[in-house]
Design an enzyme around this catalytic site. Structure first.
Site, PDB file in Angstrom:
ATOM      1  N   ASP A  24       0.883  -1.169   0.000  1.00 47.07           N
ATOM      2  CA  ASP A  24       0.000   0.000   0.000  1.00 47.07           C
ATOM      3  C   ASP A  24       0.917   1.214   0.000  1.00 47.07           C
ATOM      4  O   ASP A  24       1.436   1.610   1.040  1.00 47.07           O
ATOM      5  CB  ASP A  24      -0.896  -0.004   1.244  1.00 47.07           C
ATOM      6  CG  ASP A  24      -1.758   1.257   1.332  1.00 47.07           C
ATOM      7  OD1 ASP A  24      -2.065   1.857   0.280  1.00 47.07           O
ATOM      8  OD2 ASP A  24      -2.108   1.654   2.458  1.00 47.07           O
ATOM      9  N   GLU A  84      -1.632  -1.613  -4.335  1.00 48.90           N
ATOM     10  CA  GLU A  84      -2.882  -0.844  -4.357  1.00 48.90           C
ATOM     11  C   GLU A  84      -2.703   0.376  -5.244  1.00 48.90           C
ATOM     12  O   GLU A  84      -1.752   1.134  -5.084  1.00 48.90           O
ATOM     13  CB  GLU A  84      -3.268  -0.418  -2.937  1.00 48.90           C
ATOM     14  CG  GLU A  84      -4.609   0.287  -2.897  1.00 48.90           C
ATOM     15  CD  GLU A  84      -5.085   0.580  -1.486  1.00 48.90           C
ATOM     16  OE1 GLU A  84      -5.565   1.711  -1.262  1.00 48.90           O
ATOM     17  OE2 GLU A  84      -4.986  -0.309  -0.620  1.00 48.90           O
ATOM     18  N   ASP A 157      -2.086   0.803   7.810  1.00 44.53           N
ATOM     19  CA  ASP A 157      -1.504   0.846   6.465  1.00 44.53           C
ATOM     20  C   ASP A 157      -0.869  -0.499   6.121  1.00 44.53           C
ATOM     21  O   ASP A 157      -0.898  -0.931   4.981  1.00 44.53           O
ATOM     22  CB  ASP A 157      -0.459   1.960   6.374  1.00 44.53           C
ATOM     23  CG  ASP A 157      -1.091   3.327   6.594  1.00 44.53           C
ATOM     24  OD1 ASP A 157      -1.518   3.939   5.605  1.00 44.53           O
ATOM     25  OD2 ASP A 157      -1.172   3.762   7.749  1.00 44.53           O
TER      26      ASP A 157
END
Length: 198
Positions: A24, A84, A157
């Site tokens: 991410d 992502e 996260d």
């Protein structure tokens, strides 16, 4: 090409085993998680984050993202990377910074010839929870149950990075993956010809 061949010689090869690195990307925190797939079952390896908030220099942050991604690849030897994709927001500067962070992480993977697939945040949430609008907390709790993670981290996260890896596991072998896949620089260039200045 010689370097790539040497890299794979040193990699432990088990035919039914695959390691997936999920990322991410972010310029304040880069979250990441790793899973191992064996006999079509996944197991948890690691989740963590790279804290970048203390650095003011945006270019230094990008350098650190690149170096940490390379370090993860060289340590865990993932077979594939799931990343992502940046979400579309109103703040153009934030979007630009996120896009750069993602691009640097992708460049690190491509430099090691690791295939990369990117997924939209909605697709990742849908794969994990069945709801494309699920909260970070809902995604984290579902991952905790799925992968038997004892304690969730304070920041989520890292679970977002892990979610990208799990989403990729659920989509492996499917022809209808909504996302872009790159197997190397040639593949990236071919799919992004409009971005290249001639």
């Amino acid at each position: 090409m010689i370097y790539v061949a040497l890299y794979y010689i040193n990699k432990p090869l088990l035919s039914d085993e695959k390691i997936i690195l999920g990322i991410d990307p972010g310029t304040t925190i880069m979250g990441f998680g790793l899973i191992k797939v064996q006999n079509k079952k996944m197991s948890f390896l690691q989740l963590n984050e790279l804290q970048l908030g203390k650095y003011d220099d945006h270019y230094l942050k990008l350098k650190l993202i690149f170096e940490r991604t390379i370090e993860l690849i060289d340590t865990y030897h993932p077979d594939e990377i799931a990343i992502e994709a940046p979400f579309f927001g109103k703040n153009v500067q934030s979007m630009l910074k996120l896009g750069r962070a993602q691009g640097v992480a992708m460049a690190a993977g491509l430099s090691r010839e690791v295939p990369i697939t990117e997924y939209s945040p909605k697709k990742i949430k849908m794969a994990i929870t069945g709801n494309g609008n699920a909260s970070k907390e809902q995604v984290a709790k579902m991952l905790q149950n799925l992968l038997k993670i004892k304690t969730l981290p304070k920041n989520l996260d890292s679970t977002d990075g892990l979610a990208a890896a799990v989403c990729h596991f659920y989509n492996m072998g499917r022809a209808d993956i909504v996302g872009k896949s790159y197997s190397g620089w040639g593949s990236f260039v071919k799919q992004n010809e409009k971005r290249i200045k001639k």
